[in-house]
Scaffold this motif. Structure first.
Motif, short mmCIF file in Angstrom:
data_model
loop_
_atom_site.label_atom_id
_atom_site.label_comp_id
_atom_site.label_asym_id
_atom_site.label_seq_id
_atom_site.Cartn_x
_atom_site.Cartn_y
_atom_site.Cartn_z
N PRO A 1 56.68 69.02 61.54
CA PRO A 1 57.30 68.80 60.25
C PRO A 1 56.34 69.04 59.08
N VAL A 2 56.94 69.22 57.90
CA VAL A 2 56.18 69.25 56.65
C VAL A 2 56.54 68.00 55.84
N VAL A 3 55.51 67.22 55.51
CA VAL A 3 55.70 66.01 54.71
C VAL A 3 55.10 66.27 53.34
N THR A 4 55.91 66.20 52.30
CA THR A 4 55.44 66.43 50.93
C THR A 4 55.46 65.11 50.18
N ILE A 5 54.34 64.77 49.55
CA ILE A 5 54.23 63.49 48.85
C ILE A 5 53.99 63.77 47.37
N GLN A 6 54.98 63.47 46.57
CA GLN A 6 54.82 63.57 45.12
C GLN A 6 54.46 62.19 44.59
N MET A 7 53.35 62.09 43.90
CA MET A 7 52.98 60.79 43.32
C MET A 7 52.12 61.01 42.09
N TYR A 8 51.95 59.95 41.31
CA TYR A 8 51.13 60.06 40.11
C TYR A 8 49.74 60.58 40.48
N ALA A 9 49.22 61.47 39.66
CA ALA A 9 47.84 61.89 39.82
C ALA A 9 46.93 60.67 39.67
N GLY A 10 45.77 60.73 40.30
CA GLY A 10 44.82 59.64 40.16
C GLY A 10 44.39 59.05 41.49
N ARG A 11 45.18 59.31 42.55
CA ARG A 11 44.72 58.85 43.86
C ARG A 11 43.46 59.62 44.25
N THR A 12 42.55 58.93 44.91
CA THR A 12 41.30 59.56 45.31
C THR A 12 41.49 60.38 46.58
N LYS A 13 40.49 61.21 46.84
CA LYS A 13 40.51 61.98 48.07
C LYS A 13 40.53 61.03 49.27
N GLN A 14 39.84 59.91 49.15
CA GLN A 14 39.80 58.95 50.25
C GLN A 14 41.21 58.38 50.51
N GLN A 15 41.94 58.08 49.46
CA GLN A 15 43.30 57.57 49.65
C GLN A 15 44.20 58.63 50.30
N LYS A 16 44.03 59.88 49.87
CA LYS A 16 44.83 60.94 50.49
C LYS A 16 44.47 61.11 51.97
N ALA A 17 43.19 61.01 52.28
CA ALA A 17 42.77 61.14 53.69
C ALA A 17 43.40 60.02 54.53
N GLU A 18 43.40 58.80 54.01
CA GLU A 18 43.99 57.68 54.76
C GLU A 18 45.50 57.83 54.90
N LEU A 19 46.14 58.27 53.80
CA LEU A 19 47.59 58.48 53.84
C LEU A 19 47.94 59.56 54.87
N ALA A 20 47.21 60.65 54.84
CA ALA A 20 47.51 61.75 55.77
C ALA A 20 47.36 61.28 57.21
N LYS A 21 46.33 60.50 57.46
CA LYS A 21 46.10 60.01 58.82
C LYS A 21 47.22 59.07 59.26
N ALA A 22 47.57 58.12 58.41
CA ALA A 22 48.59 57.14 58.78
C ALA A 22 49.97 57.78 58.94
N ILE A 23 50.30 58.68 58.01
CA ILE A 23 51.62 59.30 58.06
C ILE A 23 51.72 60.22 59.27
N THR A 24 50.66 60.97 59.54
CA THR A 24 50.68 61.87 60.70
C THR A 24 50.85 61.07 61.99
N GLU A 25 50.14 59.95 62.10
CA GLU A 25 50.28 59.12 63.29
C GLU A 25 51.72 58.63 63.46
N ALA A 26 52.33 58.22 62.35
CA ALA A 26 53.71 57.74 62.43
C ALA A 26 54.66 58.87 62.82
N VAL A 27 54.47 60.03 62.24
CA VAL A 27 55.37 61.15 62.53
C VAL A 27 55.23 61.58 64.00
N VAL A 28 53.99 61.68 64.47
CA VAL A 28 53.77 62.10 65.85
C VAL A 28 54.40 61.10 66.83
#
Lengths: 62, 62, 62, 62, 62, 62
Positions: free
Chosen positions: D2-29
């Motif tokens: 799947p492709v998961v697209t996340i639209q959100m306010y700018a300002g999240r750090t790269k670290q937050q994106k890395a954690e989000l990507a990891k958690a969401i990917t785990e849930a999707v898998v």
């Protein structure tokens, strides 16, 4: 819901976006029978060298 | 219509986008039986720290 | 990456989609310097009563 | 997919994106029964003056 | 905000969507520091004859 | 350009979509200074079991 996404050339001012958001939200609430707080409007500014019409980038069109 | 949206890593040149727009528009017009002026191509440049594959941001992948 | 999303009127055949996917993927791989397996093409069929040009639904245009 | 697209306010750090990507990917898998490499997550940072709720840009809300 | 859009092959059950929405919303709220009510998750089911990888529709891949 | 995409619950009538398209196009033309023919509006109907708010599918909310 609803989510209204507007893709347009970059360059519109914040004032234009504010007016667009207000007018579109009013139309959506009135016609689609929802509430203002449930109506989200997202603008995506697209540079003219990232938008092609007729196979030609807008930045290259006369 | 149609609208073709291309999400890819940032870094492609304007020249690459121009060639992509031309080639894709030609394919769409020929195969989907529409006109060039009715075929819009929009590029969305995505930074590598905003695109994850396998749960890892592309900027962190080896 | 890349992800290519094609919004167009419903009614194209599976054969047309197959040809479009092949031609667009070839163009993307050649011009954007990626691999076929990393190029995804998604079609979104839009009914004519869900697409407006000039403020009029396509299903209502002459 | 799947492709998961996340639209959100700018300002999240790269670290937050890395954690989000990891958690969401785990849930999707785990839930959608796919593989990590076939799960792509794309972040779209939206400035607060390009996102309206209730007809008012987020940058103008109290 | 945020809006999370999930494009995946059609065929997932409502139960899978419910679990995905719950898990993704929890991750977004925890990591991106927002509220559940401000987190929207939208699923877009894509038929296998409308999704191509490597230039071949998923419905035609072995 | 512009392209306006409206994601909302399925169930709106064709008449509501026609009125929305007309009102939104008028607002976009007037405020963003474009022409009606260059303003496209696309509706994406989302079933209530494919839209979650607060981590719960709309079809499961009271």
């Amino acid at each position: 819901m609803p989510v209204v996404t507007i893709q347009m050339y970059a360059g519109r001012t914040k004032q234009q976006k504010a007016e667009l958001a207000k007018a579109i939200t009013e139309a959506v609430v009135r016609i689609a029978l929802t509430t203002p707080e449930q109506t989200w409007v997202v603008f995506q500014d697209v540079p003219r060298d990232s938008w092609a019409i007729g196979g030609v980038l807008a930045s290259d069109r006369p």
